[in-house]
Design an enzyme around this catalytic site. Sequence first.
Site, PDB file in Angstrom:
ATOM      1  N   CYS A 121      -6.635  19.348 -10.614  1.00 41.10           N
ATOM      2  CA  CYS A 121      -6.723  20.043 -11.888  1.00 41.10           C
ATOM      3  C   CYS A 121      -6.121  21.450 -11.792  1.00 41.10           C
ATOM      4  O   CYS A 121      -6.782  22.382 -11.314  1.00 41.10           O
ATOM      5  CB  CYS A 121      -8.192  20.121 -12.319  1.00 41.10           C
ATOM      6  SG  CYS A 121      -8.413  20.998 -13.866  1.00 41.10           S
ATOM      7  N   CYS A 143      -8.005  24.070 -13.770  1.00 44.02           N
ATOM      8  CA  CYS A 143      -9.258  24.555 -13.167  1.00 44.02           C
ATOM      9  C   CYS A 143      -8.994  25.440 -11.951  1.00 44.02           C
ATOM     10  O   CYS A 143      -9.651  26.460 -11.763  1.00 44.02           O
ATOM     11  CB  CYS A 143     -10.128  23.397 -12.681  1.00 44.02           C
ATOM     12  SG  CYS A 143     -10.165  21.976 -13.742  1.00 44.02           S
ATOM     13  N   ASP A 144      -8.064  25.037 -11.096  1.00 43.62           N
ATOM     14  CA  ASP A 144      -7.944  25.672  -9.774  1.00 43.62           C
ATOM     15  C   ASP A 144      -6.691  26.512  -9.582  1.00 43.62           C
ATOM     16  O   ASP A 144      -6.533  27.150  -8.539  1.00 43.62           O
ATOM     17  CB  ASP A 144      -7.961  24.576  -8.685  1.00 43.62           C
ATOM     18  CG  ASP A 144      -9.253  23.784  -8.716  1.00 43.62           C
ATOM     19  OD1 ASP A 144     -10.274  24.359  -9.121  1.00 43.62           O
ATOM     20  OD2 ASP A 144      -9.239  22.599  -8.334  1.00 43.62           O
TER      21      ASP A 144
END
Length: 309
Positions: A136, A139-140
């Site tokens: 992701c 997200c990261d």
Amino acid sequence: MDDKQIYDMAVIGGGPGGYTAALYAARAGLRVVVLEKISAGGQMALAHWVDNYPGFEDGIDGFTLAEKMQKGAERFGVKTELAEVLSVEFGVIPRVIKSSEGIIYAKTVVLATGAGPAELGIPMEKELVGRGVSYCAACDGMFYKDRTVAVVGGGDSAVSDVLALARTSRKVIMIHRRDTLRAAKVYHDFLRKAENVEFCWNSIVTELLYEERLTGVTVKDVNTGEKRRIACDGLFISVGRKPASDLVQGQLKLDKRGYVVADESTCTDLPGVFAAGDVRTKALRQIVTAVADGAMAAHHAEAYLYGGG
Ligand code: NAP
């Protein structure tokens, strides 16, 4: 959670398909609960920007769109339970749904659990998640600010990840197993303009290199068989999706890839149980097709409960 009450409809999964089913059902007077594990939106909530959902002329970020869908359904009395569904029993009436927060009974169920990231299936892939391997970018990505990252895949998701990462990372290497991208043409121009993106064509990742964390990957040229090492701090795997259908295995008919078999009606092989959004067999997995499924599921659930349709 009140385990005595029987809902007219339980929706498993609070993505676009789930909340649309809930909205339509609630507007038709059904008592509806949405069971969602983390927060509304599913995969859509992770999208930086959504330009292909009509009605938002400037586009909208996925998280905000998810909140709007949730609030829109709740305005008509839909209840959201933040709970992880642990098991389901669809062969009985009412259907029984066991969750982390208690038991839910429902006359109809809409399965809208979506699809999660597919894995490469190479050694150490699982073990290095959180230590360099991610599924992701939204997200990261920020953990790799000014670092070098690689992205595997050649579809819309992979390109969208590459473009997002190119804004913060020092260098992004796109590793694709063919020499042409599957991604929509609209992305190609953006990719060409991104100065810190490099391409590694006709290549598959065969090995993850690591000490405490990921330090690089070994790639193999699919034409020549030649192997080489690429140093990188992060590897984002974006090679498609797999349906979140483990919960219903053995209870609903699945195709060989694990998608719940259902056509545009969203009716599964079990009357009163519907599959909406990315989890069902379909040609195009998009937000607009998920919301269409939600409306169809509510329509057929109403017909199942009260006749007609
Ligand atoms: P996808 O379109 O199925 O693409 C998967 C990519 O990963 C393909 O390029 C595939 O290569 C590659 N791949 C698959 N298995 C692999 C493996 N084991 N090793 C290496 N590479 C592998 O999946 P997606 O990009 O996640 O998109 C899913 C759906 O969401 C699509 O319908 C897409 O249009 C949609 N989507 C839309 C947007 C948007 O902005 N509108 C954004 C994201 C996703 P091959 O090309 O060789 O098969």
